[in-house]
Write an enzyme that holds these catalytic residues in place. Sequence first.
Site, PDB file in Angstrom:
ATOM      1  NE  ARG A   1      -0.290 -21.799  91.854  1.00  0.00           N
ATOM      2  CZ  ARG A   1       0.595 -22.743  91.557  1.00  0.00           C
ATOM      3  NH1 ARG A   1       0.329 -24.014  91.799  1.00  0.00           N
ATOM      4  NH2 ARG A   1       1.765 -22.419  91.028  1.00  0.00           N
TER       5      ARG A   1
ATOM      6  N   GLY B   1      -1.360 -27.777  93.558  1.00  0.00           N
ATOM      7  CA  GLY B   1      -0.515 -27.941  92.387  1.00  0.00           C
ATOM      8  C   GLY B   1       0.950 -27.655  92.666  1.00  0.00           C
ATOM      9  CE  LYS B   2       4.456 -32.238  92.153  1.00  0.00           C
ATOM     10  NZ  LYS B   2       5.583 -33.172  91.899  1.00  0.00           N
TER      11      LYS B   2
ATOM     12  CB  SER C   1      -2.620 -19.156  83.476  1.00  0.00           C
ATOM     13  OG  SER C   1      -2.007 -20.430  83.590  1.00  0.00           O
TER      14      SER C   1
ATOM     15  CB  CYS D   1       1.956 -28.478  86.205  1.00  0.00           C
ATOM     16  SG  CYS D   1       1.293 -26.861  85.752  1.00  0.00           S
TER      17      CYS D   1
END
Length: 213
Positions: A73, A75-76, A160, A176
């Site tokens: 995915r 993001g971090k 989430s 993140c």
Amino acid sequence: MSATTSGLAAVRAGVLDYQAAWDEQRRLHEAVVAGGQGDTVLLLEHPSVYTAGKRTEPWDRPMDGTPVVDVDRGGKITWHGPGQLVGYPIVTLPDPVDVVAYVRRVEQMLIDVCAEFGLTAGRVEGRSGVWVPEDDRGPARKVAAIGIRVARGVTLHGFSINCDCDLTYFDRIVPCGIRDAGVTSLTAELGRPVTVADVLPVVERHLATIVAA
């Protein structure tokens, strides 16, 4: 399984190991791409796990040897675990695909869910997710996270929302990749228990927001 007004199928998957959920996402994704399955959202909790998106830097990761699952995915790094409701929408995006618009719809859905519980949350420019604004309790803090991938016009991964999770899990990482903001939960902000069981039906009610009009 329940259906929303938008035709989305919402699947309550209970507590599911991250790898098992990832396998189910990919199975559903193939079925939706092929046209054999309608748009579906998996709603579940994970046992405690850290997952690292494609932009995770080495210094974002925990330094204590805690295992991290690398995923495809955006993001971090983030944490998933008990007390956090995770949603994986496997939905077909309209053509031309507009990923940013989809993320904004997911954010709006989560903002609306927070509002139902009496929590005012919103966006922070330049950062994805849903945030409680800076106030006398501290800087802006994230109550819901978003990390997605789109393949062949169909989404994977998702969102989430922290209900009553143990927030100390976020202390081991730079969640993140953001160092100058905190992480919070509905329970921490509202000063009363708000469980995954409380939030689940509210999220189901608002899922239609993530589908383009």
